[in-house]
Design a protein around this motif. Structure first.
Motif, PDB file in Angstrom:
ATOM      1  N   SER A  56       9.306 -26.661  19.194  1.00 15.74           N
ATOM      2  CA  SER A  56       9.811 -27.287  20.417  1.00 15.74           C
ATOM      3  C   SER A  56      11.247 -26.907  20.722  1.00 15.74           C
ATOM      4  O   SER A  56      11.655 -26.930  21.869  1.00 15.74           O
ATOM      5  N   PHE A  57      12.019 -26.593  19.692  1.00 17.95           N
ATOM      6  CA  PHE A  57      13.436 -26.332  19.880  1.00 17.95           C
ATOM      7  C   PHE A  57      13.760 -24.889  19.513  1.00 17.95           C
ATOM      8  O   PHE A  57      13.346 -24.410  18.462  1.00 17.95           O
ATOM      9  N   PRO A  58      14.530 -24.191  20.324  1.00 14.83           N
ATOM     10  CA  PRO A  58      14.916 -22.821  19.971  1.00 14.83           C
ATOM     11  C   PRO A  58      15.984 -22.831  18.874  1.00 14.83           C
ATOM     12  O   PRO A  58      16.651 -23.831  18.635  1.00 14.83           O
ATOM     13  N   SER A  59      16.134 -21.708  18.207  1.00 18.09           N
ATOM     14  CA  SER A  59      17.163 -21.555  17.187  1.00 18.09           C
ATOM     15  C   SER A  59      18.533 -21.410  17.829  1.00 18.09           C
ATOM     16  O   SER A  59      18.654 -20.922  18.953  1.00 18.09           O
ATOM     17  N   TYR A  60      19.554 -21.822  17.102  1.00 11.93           N
ATOM     18  CA  TYR A  60      20.926 -21.636  17.568  1.00 11.93           C
ATOM     19  C   TYR A  60      21.286 -20.170  17.363  1.00 11.93           C
ATOM     20  O   TYR A  60      21.124 -19.624  16.272  1.00 11.93           O
ATOM     21  N   SER A  76      22.904 -30.952  17.813  1.00 14.47           N
ATOM     22  CA  SER A  76      22.453 -31.305  19.144  1.00 14.47           C
ATOM     23  C   SER A  76      20.931 -31.443  19.139  1.00 14.47           C
ATOM     24  O   SER A  76      20.255 -30.911  18.256  1.00 14.47           O
ATOM     25  N   ASN A  77      20.385 -32.126  20.124  1.00 13.89           N
ATOM     26  CA  ASN A  77      18.934 -32.219  20.293  1.00 13.89           C
ATOM     27  C   ASN A  77      18.381 -31.039  21.086  1.00 13.89           C
ATOM     28  O   ASN A  77      17.195 -30.983  21.354  1.00 13.89           O
ATOM     29  N   VAL A  78      19.241 -30.104  21.453  1.00 10.51           N
ATOM     30  CA  VAL A  78      18.833 -28.979  22.285  1.00 10.51           C
ATOM     31  C   VAL A  78      18.273 -27.828  21.452  1.00 10.51           C
ATOM     32  O   VAL A  78      17.373 -27.128  21.879  1.00 10.51           O
ATOM     33  N   TYR A  79      18.798 -27.614  20.246  1.00 10.99           N
ATOM     34  CA  TYR A  79      18.367 -26.492  19.415  1.00 10.99           C
ATOM     35  C   TYR A  79      18.260 -26.917  17.949  1.00 10.99           C
ATOM     36  O   TYR A  79      18.781 -27.941  17.533  1.00 10.99           O
ATOM     37  N   TRP A  80      17.580 -26.094  17.184  1.00  8.41           N
ATOM     38  CA  TRP A  80      17.351 -26.347  15.766  1.00  8.41           C
ATOM     39  C   TRP A  80      18.641 -26.096  14.995  1.00  8.41           C
ATOM     40  O   TRP A  80      19.328 -25.107  15.233  1.00  8.41           O
ATOM     41  N   PRO A  81      19.006 -26.966  14.030  1.00  8.46           N
ATOM     42  CA  PRO A  81      20.263 -26.759  13.290  1.00  8.46           C
ATOM     43  C   PRO A  81      20.183 -25.563  12.339  1.00  8.46           C
ATOM     44  O   PRO A  81      19.116 -25.192  11.880  1.00  8.46           O
ATOM     45  N   ILE A  82      21.332 -25.006  12.032  1.00  7.25           N
ATOM     46  CA  ILE A  82      21.380 -23.896  11.087  1.00  7.25           C
ATOM     47  C   ILE A  82      21.656 -24.449   9.694  1.00  7.25           C
ATOM     48  O   ILE A  82      22.416 -25.402   9.526  1.00  7.25           O
TER      49      ILE A  82
END
Length: 91
Positions: A2-6, A16-22
């Motif tokens: 559901s979430f793109p990678s940073y 953030s809830n916008v992208y996957w954490p590193i």
């Protein structure tokens, strides 16, 4: 999925809830201590909780061999509490 990678630099990363954490940043953080870099401290805390709950399970088994029901219940309760705490940390 559901979430793109940073895709930016690790130094510029913010949660953030916008992208996957590193991973480089996930293992530096400790819950409720935002903005403070403490590499692997939380992982160490979770390891301690897991080992402590394993020890209480061994104590429960040993008490069971002695037919000590009260201590079996006490140590099993501590084991269950430690297990839930560990799983909560994983979540």
């Amino acid at each position: 999925f559901s979430f793109p990678s940073y895709l930016g630099k690790a130094a510029d990363f913010t949660f953030s809830n916008v992208y996957w954490p590193i991973p480089e940043k996930v293992y530096e953080s400790v819950p409720f201590l935002h903005g403070i870099s403490l590499p692997l401290v939380f992982v160490g805390i979770m390891t301690f909780i897991l080992i402590a709950s394993s020890v209480t399970m061994v104590l429960a088994v040993e008490a069971g061999h002695r037919m000590d029901r009260a201590n079996v219940e006490k140590y099993m309760l501590w084991t269950i509490l430690g297990g839930f705490t560990f799983l909560g940390c994983q979540a």
